[in-house]
Design a protein around this motif. Structure first.
Motif, PDB file in Angstrom:
ATOM      1  N   TYR A   1     -28.323  39.038  16.988  1.00 12.88           N
ATOM      2  CA  TYR A   1     -26.887  38.827  17.137  1.00 12.88           C
ATOM      3  C   TYR A   1     -26.211  38.302  15.882  1.00 12.88           C
ATOM      4  O   TYR A   1     -24.997  38.108  15.888  1.00 12.88           O
ATOM      5  CB  TYR A   1     -26.626  37.853  18.296  1.00 12.88           C
TER       6      TYR A   1
ATOM      7  N   THR B   1     -28.639  28.115  26.978  1.00 12.12           N
ATOM      8  CA  THR B   1     -28.140  28.977  25.920  1.00 12.12           C
ATOM      9  C   THR B   1     -26.761  29.502  26.281  1.00 12.12           C
ATOM     10  O   THR B   1     -26.382  29.563  27.460  1.00 12.12           O
ATOM     11  CB  THR B   1     -29.098  30.159  25.678  1.00 12.12           C
TER      12      THR B   1
ATOM     13  N   LEU C   1     -33.627  38.560  24.494  1.00 16.68           N
ATOM     14  CA  LEU C   1     -34.207  37.798  23.390  1.00 16.68           C
ATOM     15  C   LEU C   1     -35.679  37.504  23.646  1.00 16.68           C
ATOM     16  O   LEU C   1     -36.521  37.647  22.746  1.00 16.68           O
ATOM     17  CB  LEU C   1     -33.432  36.498  23.200  1.00 16.68           C
TER      18      LEU C   1
ATOM     19  N   ALA D   1     -32.598  35.147  17.498  1.00 16.21           N
ATOM     20  CA  ALA D   1     -31.179  35.284  17.804  1.00 16.21           C
ATOM     21  C   ALA D   1     -30.396  35.713  16.565  1.00 16.21           C
ATOM     22  O   ALA D   1     -29.457  36.518  16.662  1.00 16.21           O
ATOM     23  CB  ALA D   1     -30.630  33.970  18.349  1.00 16.21           C
TER      24      ALA D   1
ATOM     25  N   ARG E   1     -25.744  27.118  20.384  1.00 22.27           N
ATOM     26  CA  ARG E   1     -26.347  28.342  20.922  1.00 22.27           C
ATOM     27  C   ARG E   1     -27.560  28.001  21.780  1.00 22.27           C
ATOM     28  O   ARG E   1     -27.767  28.613  22.833  1.00 22.27           O
ATOM     29  CB  ARG E   1     -26.754  29.259  19.774  1.00 22.27           C
TER      30      ARG E   1
ATOM     31  N   LEU F   1     -26.040  32.566  25.204  1.00 18.93           N
ATOM     32  CA  LEU F   1     -26.245  34.015  25.213  1.00 18.93           C
ATOM     33  C   LEU F   1     -26.096  34.560  26.628  1.00 18.93           C
ATOM     34  O   LEU F   1     -26.539  33.940  27.597  1.00 18.93           O
ATOM     35  CB  LEU F   1     -27.633  34.360  24.672  1.00 18.93           C
TER      36      LEU F   1
END
Length: 300
Positions: free
Chosen positions: A73, A134, A142, A69, A118, A136
């Motif tokens: 990101y 998550t 991912l 991650a 996260r 995300l």
């Protein structure tokens, strides 16, 4: 026996088991009332299976997910520290009544929201099966990066994780909610271009949701999105994963499902490297007779 002795005997004391049982039940209700510890509808994340070492599997999952991650990101922003209301009091506020001050601090603490992590492991309800929720928006992106890196490098990153399946949505385990949730996901994956698909259905601790009903309804739903969508059980473009655990259903739509060994971190490392398939033009050239050249040169 006098009245005073009767009153004393009938009065519950500190050592009375009734009080301890009542306190224990209250604590148990509070524990299960904290829903943030359990998997819930509306979440997304990763369904991780392990070989019995749950603690080690959780640790490795956090390490791998945070590592990739950060690469994709960037590092997660540190949560802001709450300000100390006691240090910001003026002289007039310090003279207020203590009860008023405590009430203001309680209201301020209730309005303060802690930033969600996260990745956070929650109870899935099944043995040797973790759910890591998550924040995300695209957990599949991912997981694909992790699996492809493992497939290319052939270097294992964990001895305890078996599968790491990205889950795009969690809903209640009934046919109506399942169709509604999958319908929203199909608009992103099956609406624009025709694709081949396979429906993978697994269930744990739940026998109420029929496998045949789920596959039939989902197949009709996917076909209704685009008439060019066809079933392909051996090599689909996308695999629709339906994992039922007790009263909840985890849904994911995954590319390269069989090429990446069903998203198994252990098997994707041990599988042999796939050879590139020759193109149709190269295959046609191989059928023509050649002199003084090898087949490898002809393919080139």
């Amino acid at each position: 026996m006098s009245d005073s002795k009767r009153i004393k005997l009938n009065t519950p004391g500190k050592g009375n088991g009734h009080n301890r049982q009542k306190k224990g039940n209250f604590a148990k209700r509070n524990f299960y009332a904290r829903n943030d510890r359990f998997m819930q509808p509306g979440q997304r994340g990763f369904l991780v299976t392990c070989n019995g070492r749950v603690h080690d599997c959780t640790r490795d999952s956090y390490r791998i997910l945070n590592e990739y991650a950060d690469l994709l990101y960037g590092p997660a922003a540190a949560p802001a520290e709450p300000t100390d209301a006691a240090n910001e009091k003026t002289g007039e506020e310090s003279e207020e009544d203590i009860s008023v001050t405590l009430q203001k601090e309680t209201e301020a603490a209730g309005k303060t929201k802690t930033k969600e992590m996260r990745f956070q492991q929650v109870d899935s309800g099944a043995t040797n099966c973790l759910f890591i929720r998550t924040t995300l928006k695209e957990p599949t992106e991912l997981a694909l990066r992790v699996l492809k890196d493992l497939s290319d490098s052939k270097k294992p990153k964990s001895r305890f994780i078996l599968r790491m399946v990205p889950i795009e949505a969690v809903c209640r385990a009934n046919l109506r909610d399942l169709i509604d949730t999958v319908g929203g996901l199909c608009d992103r994956h099956f609406l624009k271009e025709p694709k081949t698909y396979a429906i993978i259905f697994n269930h744990r601790l739940n026998n109420e949701l029929s496998r045949d009903d789920v596959i039939r309804e989902l197949a009709q739903l996917i076909t209704s999105k685009n008439v060019g969508n066809k079933a392909n059980l051996s090599n689909p473009d996308l695999a629709v994963i339906v994992e039922v655990i007790k009263g909840l259903c985890c849904i994911g739509i995954l590319p390269e499902y069989y090429q990446l060994r069903k998203y198994n971190l252990a098997e994707v490392v041990t599988q042999p490297q796939a050879l590139p398939k020759p193109s149709s033009s190269a295959a046609a050239e191989n059928t023509e007779p050649t002199t003084g050249t090898t087949s490898s040169e002809t393919v080139q």
